[in-house]
Design a protein around this motif. Structure first.
Motif, PDB file in Angstrom:
ATOM      1  N   VAL A 301      59.457  61.923 -12.223  1.00 34.07           N
ATOM      2  CA  VAL A 301      58.177  61.353 -12.642  1.00 34.07           C
ATOM      3  C   VAL A 301      58.357  59.845 -12.766  1.00 34.07           C
ATOM      4  O   VAL A 301      59.330  59.381 -13.348  1.00 34.07           O
ATOM      5  CB  VAL A 301      57.731  61.902 -14.012  1.00 34.07           C
ATOM      6  N   ASN A 303      56.179  56.020 -13.379  1.00 30.56           N
ATOM      7  CA  ASN A 303      54.946  55.314 -13.714  1.00 30.56           C
ATOM      8  C   ASN A 303      54.393  54.603 -12.478  1.00 30.56           C
ATOM      9  O   ASN A 303      55.132  53.997 -11.723  1.00 30.56           O
ATOM     10  CB  ASN A 303      55.295  54.293 -14.799  1.00 30.56           C
ATOM     11  N   LEU A 304      53.090  54.679 -12.282  1.00 36.16           N
ATOM     12  CA  LEU A 304      52.470  54.080 -11.104  1.00 36.16           C
ATOM     13  C   LEU A 304      52.708  52.569 -11.051  1.00 36.16           C
ATOM     14  O   LEU A 304      52.888  51.992  -9.986  1.00 36.16           O
ATOM     15  CB  LEU A 304      50.969  54.383 -11.100  1.00 36.16           C
ATOM     16  N   PHE A 344      46.904  61.260 -16.694  1.00 35.17           N
ATOM     17  CA  PHE A 344      46.891  61.865 -18.019  1.00 35.17           C
ATOM     18  C   PHE A 344      45.586  61.509 -18.714  1.00 35.17           C
ATOM     19  O   PHE A 344      44.917  60.544 -18.351  1.00 35.17           O
ATOM     20  CB  PHE A 344      48.067  61.357 -18.850  1.00 35.17           C
ATOM     21  N   SER A 346      45.288  60.180 -21.434  1.00 31.72           N
ATOM     22  CA  SER A 346      45.417  58.872 -22.078  1.00 31.72           C
ATOM     23  C   SER A 346      45.135  57.732 -21.108  1.00 31.72           C
ATOM     24  O   SER A 346      45.081  56.582 -21.525  1.00 31.72           O
ATOM     25  CB  SER A 346      46.832  58.725 -22.626  1.00 31.72           C
ATOM     26  N   GLY A 347      44.979  58.039 -19.842  1.00 33.23           N
ATOM     27  CA  GLY A 347      44.709  57.001 -18.861  1.00 33.23           C
ATOM     28  C   GLY A 347      45.947  56.549 -18.115  1.00 33.23           C
ATOM     29  O   GLY A 347      45.883  55.728 -17.217  1.00 33.23           O
ATOM     30  N   VAL A 348      47.093  57.103 -18.487  1.00 37.40           N
ATOM     31  CA  VAL A 348      48.329  56.748 -17.808  1.00 37.40           C
ATOM     32  C   VAL A 348      48.383  57.487 -16.477  1.00 37.40           C
ATOM     33  O   VAL A 348      48.022  58.658 -16.397  1.00 37.40           O
ATOM     34  CB  VAL A 348      49.540  57.124 -18.679  1.00 37.40           C
ATOM     35  N   MET A 349      48.812  56.775 -15.433  1.00 38.81           N
ATOM     36  CA  MET A 349      48.952  57.410 -14.129  1.00 38.81           C
ATOM     37  C   MET A 349      50.414  57.400 -13.699  1.00 38.81           C
ATOM     38  O   MET A 349      51.093  56.386 -13.827  1.00 38.81           O
ATOM     39  CB  MET A 349      48.095  56.681 -13.104  1.00 38.81           C
ATOM     40  N   VAL A 350      50.858  58.525 -13.199  1.00 39.23           N
ATOM     41  CA  VAL A 350      52.237  58.623 -12.733  1.00 39.23           C
ATOM     42  C   VAL A 350      52.264  59.277 -11.359  1.00 39.23           C
ATOM     43  O   VAL A 350      51.304  59.919 -10.948  1.00 39.23           O
ATOM     44  CB  VAL A 350      53.121  59.451 -13.699  1.00 39.23           C
ATOM     45  N   ALA A 393      55.199  63.169 -26.131  1.00 37.68           N
ATOM     46  CA  ALA A 393      53.798  63.066 -25.731  1.00 37.68           C
ATOM     47  C   ALA A 393      53.541  63.871 -24.456  1.00 37.68           C
ATOM     48  O   ALA A 393      52.511  64.536 -24.306  1.00 37.68           O
ATOM     49  CB  ALA A 393      53.434  61.609 -25.519  1.00 37.68           C
ATOM     50  N   MET A 394      54.505  63.783 -23.544  1.00 35.47           N
ATOM     51  CA  MET A 394      54.400  64.528 -22.286  1.00 35.47           C
ATOM     52  C   MET A 394      54.482  66.022 -22.560  1.00 35.47           C
ATOM     53  O   MET A 394      53.736  66.820 -21.973  1.00 35.47           O
ATOM     54  CB  MET A 394      55.565  64.099 -21.395  1.00 35.47           C
ATOM     55  N   LYS A 396      53.627  67.592 -25.239  1.00 35.59           N
ATOM     56  CA  LYS A 396      52.376  68.031 -25.845  1.00 35.59           C
ATOM     57  C   LYS A 396      51.325  68.244 -24.760  1.00 35.59           C
ATOM     58  O   LYS A 396      50.601  69.240 -24.753  1.00 35.59           O
ATOM     59  CB  LYS A 396      51.909  66.961 -26.836  1.00 35.59           C
ATOM     60  N   GLU A 397      51.301  67.295 -23.846  1.00 32.31           N
ATOM     61  CA  GLU A 397      50.377  67.391 -22.713  1.00 32.31           C
ATOM     62  C   GLU A 397      50.578  68.701 -21.946  1.00 32.31           C
ATOM     63  O   GLU A 397      49.632  69.432 -21.652  1.00 32.31           O
ATOM     64  CB  GLU A 397      50.641  66.206 -21.792  1.00 32.31           C
TER      65      GLU A 397
END
Lengths: 452, 250
Positions: A301, A303-304, A344, A346-350, A393-394, A396-397
């Motif tokens: 994984v 981060n974009l 995600f 939360s707005g995070v893109m991976v 956090a991941m 939990k997601e």
């Protein structure tokens, strides 16, 4: 197929981009191109494919890999003996633009080659797509005239020779001090010193010459690359052996820092200029090929934004904008590539591997919650994080997604969120109280009753 | 050289050896100095070309790749656009994109040391070091502007304020392994303090506070600031409960 025999095949990456030879650089491309030759029956049927021009070859790739039977193939530019200038006539205004070139084939007409007894056939390129065929023709002519493939052969066959001959690339200095120790007594100290000085002067001069203007640099590019490599090697060996000066160390560390990102270079980045209308599509494929290694390093994984940096670094001066990157990633859904974009809440893109996908994570969560201990007490996000080796956090997601799929159910208590295996699908609506002999439900009863 | 016997001969030979060695060292030193000088010229010329002829270089794919190779070998950053009038005014042009790439790169390179949390000022200084030629031209405001351009790529990159300082966080919560380390640390007692985290994991105070705050927000930690020693304790019911409650049940 005939294509496989007549024209040399081209290896493709998993995302469908051609694998280029060392030193080969992509120059331009056109979509929906037919290649045909009336004179030669053995010439394969190449209809509506992607034509890529490189410094070494013309590469033809079928546009939709599933429907066509012909494989991707290439015509080496070295086999082209003449390029006809496109005819301008009234008819050509209405028909698809086309241009022709002469290709030398072996005497039996079975393959490309310029041996004895070879003859020439005319091949026509028909451009049915919207691409700029004039620009492509211009590049085609340029690449053919540049004959880059010839210099490759020279370099590889006599690389050690050319260094000595060219001299201006500071000659045989790489072994300078080491050999000079051996010849110290014979040549005399002053001789060595003079030789040293000459060498430096010549390097200075070639540097000056090369950087006069852009054209000078272009013509001396190869030499300068060699010189750069030499300086780099010396710099690195220098920092290793002499641990005195701080300036050296600083240089070394800086070098390391840049190595870290610049080491994976893309020699032929897809650009708007070369790819035209196919820009995003080709960029998307190139990105899919490129991202594999950084993704592996990051553990599946990434981060974009990290990818944005690393990808742009590999592209050198050919920056892409964040918008282009995002579009390239979102096109992946349409191709068969092993990576995917994930957003995600939360707005995070991976970017993640498809193999790193939800199914695999669900399976691991399932085994986690069906252990005797966890059947009883459930799991929290941090438990999952520690067993799966991912951030809380991941985790939990993942747990929440698993819940929405009906694998887990939640329990909110003073202890916080805890997740349990969802037993409801196990219960038979016709016999609510009947318990099967096996299955998760039975294990759960055993586990919970054992603790009491 | 004829070998002469006796102590005088030995002394002579030793002296000659010393002389040779001295000379060799001198030559070696001059050689490194010269090379550094040439390297500097090479670098500055490349930088200048990258800036001046950017568009011409980009037009010729074959030359472009050679140019990149040179830049890579001698450690020149090919991204060196000047800010220019339009970039300053409207934020268009390559300047802010290039700056963005450099900022992310610095964050990536320093991540092993700081866990993806860097002081904006420090970041800015490092960017300036990179762009030696126009030192001082890059302000903190420029950095913030470049970072805001990255917003399109999701919220993984953000500027947060801790006290008076501004910090740039490059690791999104979803990928942050710092939290795992804190949880592991908390397993021993069920709680941690900021000091303990800093000491045991040798983190900066900003890093520890930020990670603990996120854990609070996520509902994984509970804060207890009423303890006798006056230090905030962060309790982790999730880690302690399995061991303690199960232990109590038995």
């Amino acid at each position: 197929m005939a294509a496989g025999k007549f024209l040399p095949p081209v290896e493709l990456t998993t995302s469908g981009r051609p694998v280029l030879l060392p030193n080969e650089i992509e120059c331009s491309l056109l979509s929906s191109v037919d290649l045909e030759s009336d004179e030669l029956p053995a010439f394969p049927l190449l209809k509506s494919g992607l034509l890529i021009l490189t410094t070494h070859r013309l590469i033809w790739i079928p546009e939709s890999s599933s429907t066509t039977t012909t494989a991707a193939s290439a015509i080496p530019l070295s086999a082209i003996t003449h390029i006809f200038s496109p005819k301008k006539s009234l008819r050509s205004m209405f028909a698809s633009p086309r241009f022709r070139f002469q290709l030398s084939v072996s005497s039996d007409g079975r393959g490309v080659g310029s041996g004895p007894g070879s003859r020439s056939v005319v091949v026509t390129v028909v451009v049915r797509g919207k691409g700029d065929s004039d620009a492509f023709y211009g590049k085609f002519w340029e690449s053919w005239r540049a004959r880059v493939w010839e210099s490759d052969v020279v370099v590889s066959s006599s690389s050690s020779n050319s260094q000595l001959v060219s001299g201006s690339g500071s000659g045989s200095d790489s072994g300078g001090l080491y050999t000079s120790q051996g010849t110290l007594r014979m040549a005399g100290v002053s001789g060595i010193l003079r030789k040293e000085q000459e060498m430096w002067e010549s390097t200075d001069k070639s540097l000056q010459d090369a950087f006069q203007d852009l054209n000078a640099l272009m013509s001396k590019a190869k030499e300068m690359v060699v010189l750069a490599e030499k300086m780099r090697l010396k710099l690195l060996s220098g920092t290793n052996s002499q641990t005195g000066a701080t300036a050296d160390e600083e240089m070394g560390s800086k070098q390391e820092m840049q190595d870290w990102l610049l080491s994976v270079g893309i020699a032929s980045p897809v650009t708007k200029e070369t790819a035209g209308a196919l820009y995003h599509q080709q960029l998307s494929r190139q990105l899919a090929d490129f991202v594999r290694i950084p993704l592996e390093k990051a553990g599946g994984v990434i981060n974009l934004i990290d990818v944005y940096c690393v990808f742009n670094r590999a592209r050198g001066t050919e920056l892409i904008s964040p918008e282009d990157l995002l579009q390239a990633c979102s096109l992946w859904e349409k191709f068969d590539v092993p990576v995917m974009l994930r957003k995600f809440d939360s707005g995070v893109m991976v970017i993640q591997n498809k193999s790193h996908s939800d199914e695999e994570v669900f399976a691991r969560i399932k085994t986690l919650v069906t252990k005797p201990d966890t059947l009883r007490s459930g799991i929290s996000a941090s438990d999952a994080a520690m067993t799966l080796g991912i951030a809380p956090a991941m985790a939990k997601e993942h747990l929440l997604t698993a819940e929405s799929k009906g694998i887990l159910c939640r329990d909110i208590s003073p202890d916080g969120f805890r997740f349990f295996i969802n037993l409801f699908p196990e219960i038979d609506p016709n016999g609510v109280y009947s318990v099967k002999e096996y299955g998760i439900y039975a294990t759960w009863i055993k586990a919970t009753s054992a603790s009491r | 050289m004829r070998r002469r016997p006796g102590i005088g001969g030995l002394q002579n030979a030793a002296a000659a050896r010393d002389q040779y060695r001295l000379l060799g060292e001198n030559v070696a030193r001059i050689r490194t100095d010269l090379m550094k000088e040439q390297l500097t010229t090479f670098r500055s010329q490349l930088e200048e070309f990258a800036r001046k002829h950017k568009n011409d270089i980009r037009k010729n794919p074959a030359f472009r790749s050679q140019f990149h190779e040179m830049c890579t070998k001698v450690g020149v950053d090919p991204l060196a656009s000047n800010k220019g009038f339009w970039a300053e005014l409207l934020g268009i042009g390559d300047f802010y994109y290039e700056l963005g790439v450099q900022i992310v790169e610095i964050c990536l390179a320093t991540r092993p040391h700081n866990g993806g949390l860097i002081n904006l000022q420090e970041l800015c200084n490092m960017v300036r070091q990179r762009r030696k030629n126009d030192r001082g031209a890059v302000s903190e405001d420029d950095c913030l502007r470049a970072i805001s351009k990255l917003k399109v790529l999701g919220s993984g990159f953000e500027v947060i304020s801790v006290g008076k300082k501004k910090l740039v966080r490059s690791v999104p919560t979803e990928l942050n392994k710092d939290h795992n380390e804190i949880l592991e640390l908390a397993q021993a007692q069920g709680f941690v303090t900021v000091n303990e985290v800093e000491r045991r994991l040798s983190w900066t105070s900003g890093r520890a506070t930020d990670a603990l705050d996120t854990l609070l927000e996520e509902g994984l930690a509970m804060i207890d600031d009423g303890h006798r020693d006056g230090k905030c304790r962060y309790w982790f019911p999730c880690v302690s409960s399995i061991s303690s409650s199960v232990g109590a049940d038995m």
